[in-house]
Design a protein around this motif. Sequence first.
Motif, PDB file in Angstrom:
ATOM      1  N   SER A  55       0.818  -1.214   0.000  1.00  0.00           N
ATOM      2  CA  SER A  55       0.000   0.000   0.000  1.00  0.00           C
ATOM      3  C   SER A  55       0.856   1.270   0.000  1.00  0.00           C
ATOM      4  CB  SER A  55      -0.916   0.011   1.224  1.00  0.00           C
ATOM      5  OG  SER A  55      -0.167   0.280   2.390  1.00  0.00           O
ATOM      6  N   PRO A  56       0.323   2.345  -0.553  1.00  0.00           N
ATOM      7  CA  PRO A  56       1.040   3.621  -0.522  1.00  0.00           C
ATOM      8  C   PRO A  56       1.326   4.089   0.908  1.00  0.00           C
ATOM      9  CG  PRO A  56      -0.731   3.726  -2.119  1.00  0.00           C
ATOM     10  CD  PRO A  56      -0.889   2.431  -1.367  1.00  0.00           C
ATOM     11  N   GLU A  57       0.419   3.799   1.821  1.00  0.00           N
ATOM     12  CA  GLU A  57       0.640   4.203   3.220  1.00  0.00           C
ATOM     13  C   GLU A  57       1.833   3.455   3.817  1.00  0.00           C
ATOM     14  OE1 GLU A  57      -2.420   3.027   2.136  1.00  0.00           O
ATOM     15  OE2 GLU A  57      -3.239   5.035   1.793  1.00  0.00           O
ATOM     16  N   GLN A  58       1.897   2.133   3.544  1.00  0.00           N
ATOM     17  CA  GLN A  58       3.017   1.337   4.058  1.00  0.00           C
ATOM     18  C   GLN A  58       4.318   1.778   3.394  1.00  0.00           C
ATOM     19  OE1 GLN A  58       2.993  -1.062   6.571  1.00  0.00           O
ATOM     20  NE2 GLN A  58       5.198  -0.805   6.384  1.00  0.00           N
ATOM     21  N   ALA A  59       4.271   2.069   2.108  1.00  0.00           N
ATOM     22  CA  ALA A  59       5.467   2.526   1.396  1.00  0.00           C
ATOM     23  C   ALA A  59       5.977   3.839   1.997  1.00  0.00           C
ATOM     24  CB  ALA A  59       5.161   2.703  -0.087  1.00  0.00           C
ATOM     25  N   LYS A  60       5.063   4.754   2.283  1.00  0.00           N
ATOM     26  CA  LYS A  60       5.461   6.034   2.867  1.00  0.00           C
ATOM     27  C   LYS A  60       6.102   5.837   4.238  1.00  0.00           C
ATOM     28  CE  LYS A  60       3.759  10.656   3.856  1.00  0.00           C
ATOM     29  NZ  LYS A  60       2.635  11.591   3.757  1.00  0.00           N
ATOM     30  N   GLU A  61       5.514   4.977   5.042  1.00  0.00           N
ATOM     31  CA  GLU A  61       6.061   4.694   6.372  1.00  0.00           C
ATOM     32  C   GLU A  61       7.450   4.048   6.258  1.00  0.00           C
ATOM     33  OE1 GLU A  61       4.960   1.719  10.009  1.00  0.00           O
ATOM     34  OE2 GLU A  61       3.289   2.827   9.101  1.00  0.00           O
ATOM     35  N   TYR A  64      10.055   6.602   5.126  1.00  0.00           N
ATOM     36  CA  TYR A  64      10.428   7.462   6.251  1.00  0.00           C
ATOM     37  C   TYR A  64      11.470   6.759   7.128  1.00  0.00           C
ATOM     38  CZ  TYR A  64      10.099  10.238  10.502  1.00  0.00           C
ATOM     39  OH  TYR A  64      10.402  10.998  11.599  1.00  0.00           O
ATOM     40  N   SER A  65      11.222   5.497   7.440  1.00  0.00           N
ATOM     41  CA  SER A  65      12.145   4.736   8.295  1.00  0.00           C
ATOM     42  C   SER A  65      13.501   4.558   7.631  1.00  0.00           C
ATOM     43  CB  SER A  65      11.551   3.357   8.623  1.00  0.00           C
ATOM     44  OG  SER A  65      10.370   3.496   9.364  1.00  0.00           O
ATOM     45  N   ILE A  66      13.493   4.239   6.348  1.00  0.00           N
ATOM     46  CA  ILE A  66      14.757   4.059   5.623  1.00  0.00           C
ATOM     47  C   ILE A  66      15.509   5.384   5.547  1.00  0.00           C
ATOM     48  CG2 ILE A  66      15.763   3.533   3.369  1.00  0.00           C
ATOM     49  CD1 ILE A  66      13.493   1.400   3.104  1.00  0.00           C
ATOM     50  N   GLY A  67      14.797   6.459   5.285  1.00  0.00           N
ATOM     51  CA  GLY A  67      15.432   7.778   5.242  1.00  0.00           C
ATOM     52  C   GLY A  67      16.062   8.153   6.571  1.00  0.00           C
ATOM     53  N   ALA A  68      15.373   7.860   7.665  1.00  0.00           N
ATOM     54  CA  ALA A  68      15.915   8.153   8.997  1.00  0.00           C
ATOM     55  C   ALA A  68      17.197   7.365   9.242  1.00  0.00           C
ATOM     56  CB  ALA A  68      14.875   7.831  10.068  1.00  0.00           C
ATOM     57  N   MET A  69      17.271   6.138   8.725  1.00  0.00           N
ATOM     58  CA  MET A  69      18.475   5.324   8.885  1.00  0.00           C
ATOM     59  C   MET A  69      19.598   5.826   7.981  1.00  0.00           C
ATOM     60  SD  MET A  69      19.314   1.435   7.717  1.00  0.00           S
ATOM     61  CE  MET A  69      19.125   1.945   6.039  1.00  0.00           C
ATOM     62  N   LEU A  70      19.265   6.186   6.759  1.00  0.00           N
ATOM     63  CA  LEU A  70      20.299   6.553   5.793  1.00  0.00           C
ATOM     64  C   LEU A  70      20.939   7.909   6.065  1.00  0.00           C
ATOM     65  CD1 LEU A  70      18.719   5.315   2.456  1.00  0.00           C
ATOM     66  CD2 LEU A  70      20.560   4.250   3.782  1.00  0.00           C
ATOM     67  N   MET A  71      20.202   8.827   6.668  1.00  0.00           N
ATOM     68  CA  MET A  71      20.772  10.159   6.901  1.00  0.00           C
ATOM     69  C   MET A  71      22.097  10.105   7.669  1.00  0.00           C
ATOM     70  SD  MET A  71      17.629  12.856   7.246  1.00  0.00           S
ATOM     71  CE  MET A  71      16.859  12.112   8.648  1.00  0.00           C
ATOM     72  N   PRO A  72      22.198   9.400   8.794  1.00  0.00           N
ATOM     73  CA  PRO A  72      23.486   9.356   9.484  1.00  0.00           C
ATOM     74  C   PRO A  72      24.413   8.260   8.956  1.00  0.00           C
ATOM     75  CG  PRO A  72      21.841   8.281  10.830  1.00  0.00           C
ATOM     76  CD  PRO A  72      21.123   8.851   9.637  1.00  0.00           C
ATOM     77  N   LEU A  73      23.914   7.359   8.134  1.00  0.00           N
ATOM     78  CA  LEU A  73      24.715   6.219   7.709  1.00  0.00           C
ATOM     79  C   LEU A  73      25.950   6.617   6.912  1.00  0.00           C
ATOM     80  CD1 LEU A  73      24.964   3.169   7.801  1.00  0.00           C
ATOM     81  CD2 LEU A  73      23.565   3.067   5.730  1.00  0.00           C
TER      82      LEU A  73
END
Length: 102
Positions: A55-61, A64-73
Amino acid sequence: MTIYNDLNRVDFKCEDPQQLQEVANTASNAAANLLIGVSALGSLMFWSADNEEYSPEQAKEDMYSIGAMLMPLAEVVRALSDNAENARFVARELVKGGQHGS
């Protein structure tokens, strides 16, 4: 201050070239494995995009989680890579200086 500054080591007090080589190997392997994982995430994201049950909702969630991980990675990988090079440099200097006979 960033996570890079917290993780990066420039002052290796250890004067054992073998230990420094182990630090370099561990840091290099960790950086390589993190990059392999990021690549796998990209592949997973690519292939899940065509899944009609995702679902688009699950994809968005998930994005968001992947982006939060990748920012400091990137800084973590950079610190690990720099640690590996710093340890190798100190080990070479110690051997060149004849402080440890081989």
